[in-house]
Design an enzyme around this catalytic site. Structure first.
Site, PDB file in Angstrom:
ATOM      1  N   LYS A  23       0.831  -1.205   0.000  1.00  0.00           N
ATOM      2  CA  LYS A  23       0.000   0.000   0.000  1.00  0.00           C
ATOM      3  C   LYS A  23       0.864   1.254   0.000  1.00  0.00           C
ATOM      4  O   LYS A  23       0.587   2.215  -0.724  1.00  0.00           O
ATOM      5  CB  LYS A  23      -0.907   0.001   1.226  1.00  0.00           C
ATOM      6  CG  LYS A  23      -1.600   1.336   1.501  1.00  0.00           C
ATOM      7  CD  LYS A  23      -2.267   1.331   2.851  1.00  0.00           C
ATOM      8  CE  LYS A  23      -2.878   2.689   3.160  1.00  0.00           C
ATOM      9  NZ  LYS A  23      -1.865   3.747   3.379  1.00  0.00           N
ATOM     10  N   ASN A  24       1.913   1.247   0.812  1.00  0.00           N
ATOM     11  CA  ASN A  24       2.751   2.433   0.947  1.00  0.00           C
ATOM     12  C   ASN A  24       3.668   2.652  -0.247  1.00  0.00           C
ATOM     13  O   ASN A  24       4.422   3.627  -0.274  1.00  0.00           O
ATOM     14  CB  ASN A  24       3.582   2.343   2.230  1.00  0.00           C
ATOM     15  CG  ASN A  24       2.730   2.480   3.477  1.00  0.00           C
ATOM     16  OD1 ASN A  24       1.634   3.020   3.436  1.00  0.00           O
ATOM     17  ND2 ASN A  24       3.215   1.969   4.594  1.00  0.00           N
ATOM     18  N   ARG A  93      -4.510   9.948   3.017  1.00  0.00           N
ATOM     19  CA  ARG A  93      -3.293  10.732   3.211  1.00  0.00           C
ATOM     20  C   ARG A  93      -2.346  10.690   2.016  1.00  0.00           C
ATOM     21  O   ARG A  93      -1.723  11.692   1.663  1.00  0.00           O
ATOM     22  CB  ARG A  93      -2.581  10.201   4.461  1.00  0.00           C
ATOM     23  CG  ARG A  93      -1.232  10.848   4.753  1.00  0.00           C
ATOM     24  CD  ARG A  93      -1.392  12.264   5.233  1.00  0.00           C
ATOM     25  NE  ARG A  93      -0.111  12.944   5.347  1.00  0.00           N
ATOM     26  CZ  ARG A  93       0.033  14.184   5.799  1.00  0.00           C
ATOM     27  NH1 ARG A  93      -1.020  14.863   6.174  1.00  0.00           N
ATOM     28  NH2 ARG A  93       1.216  14.748   5.867  1.00  0.00           N
ATOM     29  N   ASP A 117      -5.768   8.406   8.055  1.00  0.00           N
ATOM     30  CA  ASP A 117      -5.867   7.878   9.408  1.00  0.00           C
ATOM     31  C   ASP A 117      -5.683   8.950  10.473  1.00  0.00           C
ATOM     32  O   ASP A 117      -4.884   9.869  10.313  1.00  0.00           O
ATOM     33  CB  ASP A 117      -4.804   6.802   9.635  1.00  0.00           C
ATOM     34  CG  ASP A 117      -5.126   5.514   8.896  1.00  0.00           C
ATOM     35  OD1 ASP A 117      -6.323   5.285   8.649  1.00  0.00           O
ATOM     36  OD2 ASP A 117      -4.198   4.762   8.583  1.00  0.00           O
ATOM     37  N   ASP A 305       4.012   1.473  11.677  1.00  0.00           N
ATOM     38  CA  ASP A 305       2.800   0.792  11.219  1.00  0.00           C
ATOM     39  C   ASP A 305       2.627  -0.589  11.846  1.00  0.00           C
ATOM     40  O   ASP A 305       1.544  -1.171  11.758  1.00  0.00           O
ATOM     41  CB  ASP A 305       2.795   0.667   9.696  1.00  0.00           C
ATOM     42  CG  ASP A 305       2.345   1.946   9.007  1.00  0.00           C
ATOM     43  OD1 ASP A 305       1.920   2.883   9.707  1.00  0.00           O
ATOM     44  OD2 ASP A 305       2.406   2.014   7.763  1.00  0.00           O
ATOM     45  N   ILE A 327       7.168   8.315  16.208  1.00  0.00           N
ATOM     46  CA  ILE A 327       6.804   8.869  14.899  1.00  0.00           C
ATOM     47  C   ILE A 327       5.514   9.684  14.976  1.00  0.00           C
ATOM     48  O   ILE A 327       5.494  10.864  14.637  1.00  0.00           O
ATOM     49  CB  ILE A 327       6.663   7.749  13.851  1.00  0.00           C
ATOM     50  CG1 ILE A 327       7.881   6.820  13.869  1.00  0.00           C
ATOM     51  CG2 ILE A 327       6.464   8.358  12.458  1.00  0.00           C
ATOM     52  CD1 ILE A 327       9.193   7.484  13.518  1.00  0.00           C
TER      53      ILE A 327
END
Length: 418
Positions: A23-24, A93, A117, A305, A327
């Site tokens: 996904k990232n 995002r 998110d 994550d 983070i």
């Protein structure tokens, strides 16, 4: 119509699962297709909600997109719009990753401030300052970030923090800039490397990818390409922690284990047997996990994550764990939901102290973001009775075939409409 998961605890997860594209990574690669006229093809794309969201963004900019199965074909015309559609962008995002390509291709970008998110503040300061050092003027107005530049020019840029998003936008802006850009303290995540590989396939001149200093020599033009998206290390890590939490045995394919090195090492310390292969790994646990401390850091540190999974395993571990989030400041919101399940947790600033319990008990819980949702499902697998996990649309944004994969591994879980 809203949906929820009904999760019956007590099952030991066993079997094999294959992860699809990250996904990232895929969303940033789709945005990078804006840099070249013609058709760029991405394979191994995950079946997640954010991919259709990005398709909407690209179509709103003038691209023609064909999304079939795990393949996305993006045809970028000679002229594209510089204004990213508000309704599409605000959904997630990663939409901000069109800022760099649009500034580079169009000389202007208007991108609505993104949604996504609720895991804390994620300002665009470094994105803007990076583009400004390349010669753009930026400001925020009417709920959008605006960037303008007649001609971007290479520059020496130092990031105060190795921001993934800022690194990506600076990369995609600098590849067509005049001259050389040296980006210092760049993010080193595998998804950054994947983006650089694709940009180089398109004709970009990049050195140092995968390190903290990346050199980009601007070229006049890029060409379309075909690229396979790397496997999703966060999904793979979720399955790894699911195996350990349920005292199970799961083999995960489609991922380079080096991209999860620290997360897998932590499982070894917790008592799991971890075997790595060229394109996957196996996690086997035959006892209650031992307590381990975690702190999230940029790659190659422990991924933020996977922090919900670290907290999840600590919930049922033998002993006391301290998890430190470095983070995002609001990523402990879901701890309250774990407490509802019977977890013994104390939050103190950006630390949470977890005192492991032998068993959790079922109750309705609510997901607040993608990874927290997955973490709640894993916790529910360790609880007595049937747990309702609500707001599962968050999970669908990042986990393809989540319920089906869990069922194949032996979990008792079903999706129901509310």
């Amino acid at each position: 119509m809203k949906e929820r998961f009904l999760v019956t605890g007590g099952a030991r997860l066993e079997g094999t699962v294959h992860v699809s594209g990250a996904k990232n990574s895929v969303l940033k690669l789709m945005a990078a297709a804006l840099l070249a006229e013609g058709t760029t093809t991405l394979t191994n794309c995950p079946k997640i909600l954010d991919v259709p969201y990005m398709v909407r963004v690209l179509e709103g900019l003038g691209c023609s997109v064909v999304h079939s199965g795990s393949t996305v074909e993006i045809t970028t015309p000679a002229e594209i719009s510089s204004n990213a559609d508000f309704d599409a962008v605000r959904q997630f995002r990663a939409s901000v990753c069109v800022l760099g390509p649009l500034t580079s291709r169009c000389g202007k970008a208007v991108v609505a401030l993104p949604g996504g998110d609720a895991i804390g503040s994620r300002p665009l300061d470094m994105h803007q300052s990076g583009l400004e050092k390349l010669g753009a003027k930026t400001h925020i107005e009417h709920g959008a970030v605006v960037a303008q530049a007649d001609q971007l020019r290479g520059a020496n840029i130092h990031l105060d923090f190795p921001s993934v998003g800022a690194t990506e936008n600076i990369l995609t802006a600098a590849v067509l800039a005049e001259g050389t850009t040296v980006l210092d303290n760049a993010a080193r995540e595998p998804e950054i490397l994947d983006l650089c590989v694709m940009l180089k396939e398109m004709g970009a001149d990049i050195e140092g990818e995968g390190t903290s200093t990346i050199t980009i020599r601007g070229v006049e033009k890029l060409h379309p390409t075909q690229h396979e998206v790397i496997g999703d290390r966060i999904v793979a890590g979720t399955w790894a922690y699911a195996a350990a939490m349920t005292q199970g045995d799961i083999t995960v394919g489609g991922i380079a284990p080096r991209n999860l090195h620290l997360a897998l090492e932590k499982l070894k310390v917790a008592g799991a047997e971890v075997t790595t292969y060229d394109h996957g790994f196996r996690v086997r646990m035959d006892r209650r996990p031992m307590a381990v401390d975690y702190q999230t850091l940029p790659f190659p540190g422990f991924p933020t994550d996977l922090q919900p999974m670290a907290i999840g395993i600590s919930t049922v571990a033998d002993g006391v764990s301290v998890i430190t989030e470095n983070i995002f400041e609001a990523r402990f919101r879901f701890v309250d939901e774990l407490v509802r399940l019977g977890a013994d947790a104390t939050v103190d600033g950006h630390h949470v102290v977890m005192r492991g319990v032998e068993k959790l008990s079922s109750t309705p819980v609510w997901s607040s973001d993608i990874r927290a949702g997955a973490g709640l499902v894993l916790a529910a697998l360790c609880a007595d009775g049937v747990t309702e996990v609500n707001d599962v649309f968050h999970i669908d944004r990042g986990y393809p075939n989540f319920v089906e994969d869990l069922q194949r591994l032996g979990a008792q879980i079903e999706r129901v409409q509310v």
